[in-house]
Each structure stands twice: as C-alpha cells, then as structure tokens.
Design an enzyme around this catalytic site. Structure first.
Site, short mmCIF file in Angstrom:
data_model
loop_
_atom_site.label_atom_id
_atom_site.label_comp_id
_atom_site.label_asym_id
_atom_site.label_seq_id
_atom_site.Cartn_x
_atom_site.Cartn_y
_atom_site.Cartn_z
N ASN A 58 0.84 -1.23 0.24
CA ASN A 58 -0.12 0.01 -0.08
C ASN A 58 0.75 1.30 -0.10
OD1 ASN A 58 -2.48 -1.60 0.28
ND2 ASN A 58 -1.73 -1.77 2.43
N HIS A 70 -13.77 -1.84 7.04
CA HIS A 70 -12.81 -2.66 7.47
C HIS A 70 -13.04 -3.44 8.87
CE1 HIS A 70 -8.55 -2.88 8.96
NE2 HIS A 70 -8.29 -3.04 7.59
N GLU A 111 -15.89 3.56 4.39
CA GLU A 111 -14.30 4.18 4.08
C GLU A 111 -14.48 5.15 2.98
OE1 GLU A 111 -11.63 0.64 3.31
OE2 GLU A 111 -12.73 -0.32 4.74
N SER A 151 -10.71 -0.48 0.85
CA SER A 151 -9.50 -1.18 0.57
C SER A 151 -9.47 -2.44 -0.18
CB SER A 151 -9.00 -1.56 2.14
OG SER A 151 -9.76 -2.51 2.86
N LYS A 197 0.22 3.60 4.68
CA LYS A 197 -0.17 3.38 3.36
C LYS A 197 0.76 4.57 2.48
CE LYS A 197 -3.49 0.41 4.80
NZ LYS A 197 -4.59 0.40 5.53
#
Ligand SMILES: *Cc1c(COP(=O)(O)O)cnc(C)c1O
Length: 384
Positions: free
Chosen positions: A47, A133, A175, A179, A236
C-alpha cells in the site's frame, strides 16, 4: 474441552476450510521490488502508493529524530509522552485538512477501536457500509451499540436504516476508498443523509489520504465533505505507520478523556513523528508522484481490460481481479510468483464468500516496463 484441544481444533477447521493464512519472510523491500524467502519479485501487493517508504528525505528525518530525541516516547501522552513534535504535527495535520483538531494514534486499527469504544453507548447504533474494514466492524460488534450494515455504496440502503427509530445516537461509518474493492464511497450523499438524522459520520480514508484530492488531502476533500470524524492512516501512502483522527475541539477534548488507547498506551516515538512530518511535506508537494500513479493506473487498466478475468471497476491504486473461487485465487497468485510478480490473494472472510480475488496494487514507484511484466504474467497465468 481444554485449551490445547480448543486451539488445535480451531486451526484444523481453518485449514480444512481452505482459509489458512501464511506469512512470508521478507528479506528486503524496495519501492517496487521485494525479496521473499531469498527470491526477488516485482511487488504489486503493498500500500506504499507513492513509494515514500524508501524516500531519502523521510529516512533522514527519522534518523535525525532519533539522534535528537532518542528511540522511544517513554510513556503514554497523559504521563510524559506528549512531546512537542507531536503537538506540532497534530496542528499541522489539522491545518492541512481543515479541522480544528487532530489526535495521533499508534495505528488505524487502534484508532477505529478507540473511537467506537469511547463514543458508543447502549441504545446507540452504528450503521456501516457492508465492506467496512475489520477494525471498525469488530469494535462495533463488541460495543454495546447495535450494528447494522448497509449495501455497499448504496445511500438508499442507508436511508432505509436511518428511517427506523432509534432512541440513542447514530454513527454512520464508511471508508473513503475501499481497501479491497478500490472504489470510492458516495460521501456527499452519506453526509447529507446522516445530517438529516442528526447522526455523526465517520470516514476512514486509509487508502485515500495522500493519494486523492487536491494536494493529497484525500477522498473527503475531493468530494467536498467534512465528516464529524475523519480517520487517516500513515502506513499506506505516507510510507510509515500510525494514524490520526480529525475532529472538532469539543470531540478532541472528549476523546482525550475517554479514549483508553490514548491514555493507557505508550505514545508514538517522537523520531517517528519526525519521519511523518517529512512524509507530510512529501505528500503536500507530491503532485508528481500522484500524476505518476494515475498514469500507471491508466496504463495498467487500458491493457488489463483485454485480458481474461474480471477486473473490478476501480480507478484507484487498488485494482482487484476477481476470480471467485478461493483455490483459483491461490493458484493464480502462485502462478504469478513463478513469473516474478508478488500479488496478494485475498479470500473470505476478508472479502465476501465467492469473491476471492487478486488484489493488485499500483504505486508511483512502478514503471511501465514493470507493469508490462505484470500484464504478461497475468495473461500467462490466466491462460494457463
Ligand atoms: C489498513 C487499514 C486500517 C488499519 O490501519 P493500520 O494503521 O494499518 O492499523 C484501517 N482501516 C482501513 C480502511 C485500512 O485499510
């Protein structure tokens, strides 16, 4: 049944279900390459979207921080761990993202757990995107508040949940860029609906911060929304680790009193914060990195769309290649490794059952030649 039997059986079940997870020892990692178990690969699984984890300015800042302040913070921030570089960095983050306050956490996982634990009470409800997440969903499941999930990126589904009566407070969570799917949330709609019902909106922008929005300010800035709680992480695009929560002055005061993760845990080392300050500067001045990343995304997608398999509709650095079957995802990842490319196979429960995928991540550090190698490997692996 006894401890030994319990853990043995749980592991056996995991294996039998084909869900056993393996770790691999990394011996070396560069911006776009990785050496694992003694062999070198092109890395399409990290990431580190801007390639900052290896940036000399960041490394030097961390080293200078150690020379100046030592290795560790020595205590929690409420004891003697609240260093002036932390205060300075929190203010820089708040100013950058247009919030009154920022509070630093050790990780994004800790920040999400801490917020839910500190805020939610019995009678309250958490309404979360279905693909939210694990750090937030787990905290929500353990909290006294109720948890309802709405269909991924579907504001009407959220609206239906909001319409049902609730005696307590409502926290809506999403989010910014997801992801495992790489798509963006419709944040303006989520914010509008949440405000209509006097709720608060929490956006976890782990994958948007540094990458999207003007100057890398993330998904919320890009969509011109200001959630009540914005979680950004530094493992990330920032290339380091850690997280921050952006919020109002009143909420910051409350969290400093009630977040146990802030009170009973050792503060982030000041030297690491020096590295984060360098990373922030690189992100702020990082239009060139972001342009290179956007170029790589376009370059990859234009060519990958002609390959067999189903590439998800994502214009972010996360390019999931859905194969459905768990074993096929593992076999494809192994075939890619044989061809010199390291790509993660993501299986349930990380993603919904039947949607196992290769999670290809692109970085500004990749060049066209490396992406060509990946495309060739994908074509071979999928055809073979
Ligand atoms: C990676 C991630 C986290 C966890 O952040 P860490 O700093 O790695 O603990 C939280 N939320 C999302 C959406 C993530 O992708």
């Amino acid at each position: 049944m006894g401890w030994q039997q319990r853990i043995t059986e749980a592991c056996q079940q995991r294996r039998a279900a084909g869900l056993w997870r393996e770790r691999h020892q990394v011996s070396q990692r560069g911006a776009s390459q990785i050496a694992i178990d003694g062999k070198s690969y092109l890395n399409f699984s990290s990431n580190d979207y801007l390639g900052l984890s290896q940036h000399p300015q960041l490394l030097t800042a961390w080293q200078q921080g150690i020379a100046r302040y030592g290795a560790g913070a020595g205590a929690s921030t409420h004891v003697t761990g609240y260093h002036h570089v932390q205060a300075e960095f929190e203010q820089q983050l708040a100013d950058w993202l247009g919030y009154p306050r920022a509070l630093l956490f050790i990780s994004g996982f800790a920040a999400n757990q801490a917020l839910v634990a500190a805020l939610m009470a019995s009678g309250d409800r958490i309404l979360a995107d279905r693909l939210m997440h694990a750090s937030l969903l787990e905290a929500a499941a353990q909290s006294p508040a109720s948890l309802r999930r709405f269909a991924h990126n579907q504001p009407p589904a959220l609206a239906r949940l909001l319409a049902s009566p609730c005696s307590g407070e409502t926290l809506v969570v999403s989010e910014g860029i997801f992801s495992m799917d790489g798509d963006c949330a419709p944040l303006a709609d989520l914010q509008h609906l949440t405000r209509q019902h006097q709720g608060w909106l929490l956006v976890d922008d782990a994958h948007g911060i540094g990458v999207s929005g003007e100057g890398g300010r993330g998904s919320c800035w890009q969509q011109q929304v200001q959630p009540d709680l914005l979680v950004v992480t530094f493992g990330k695009a920032f290339g380091v680790s850690g997280a921050a929560v952006l919020c109002s002055e009143a909420l910051a005061q409350y969290l400093l009193q009630f977040c146990r993760h802030l009170i009973y845990s050792t503060a982030m080392p000041p030297a690491q914060i020096c590295a984060l300050q360098a990373a922030l500067l690189l992100v702020q001045q990082g239009d060139e990195y972001r342009q290179r990343l956007q170029h790589n995304i376009r370059y990859f997608r234009q060519r990958a769309l002609t390959l067999p398999g189903s590439l998800m509709d994502s214009d972010s650095a996360i390019q999931p290649w859905v194969v459905g079957d768990d074993d096929r995802a593992l076999a494809l990842a192994a075939a890619l490794r044989q061809r010199g490319c390291w790509v993660g196979a993501i299986r349930p429960p990380t993603v919904p059952a039947g949607s196992a995928r290769l999670r290809i991540t692109l970085s500004a550090a990749h060049d066209e030649r490396q992406i060509d190698s990946l495309l060739e490997a994908l074509s071979d692996a999928a055809g073979g």
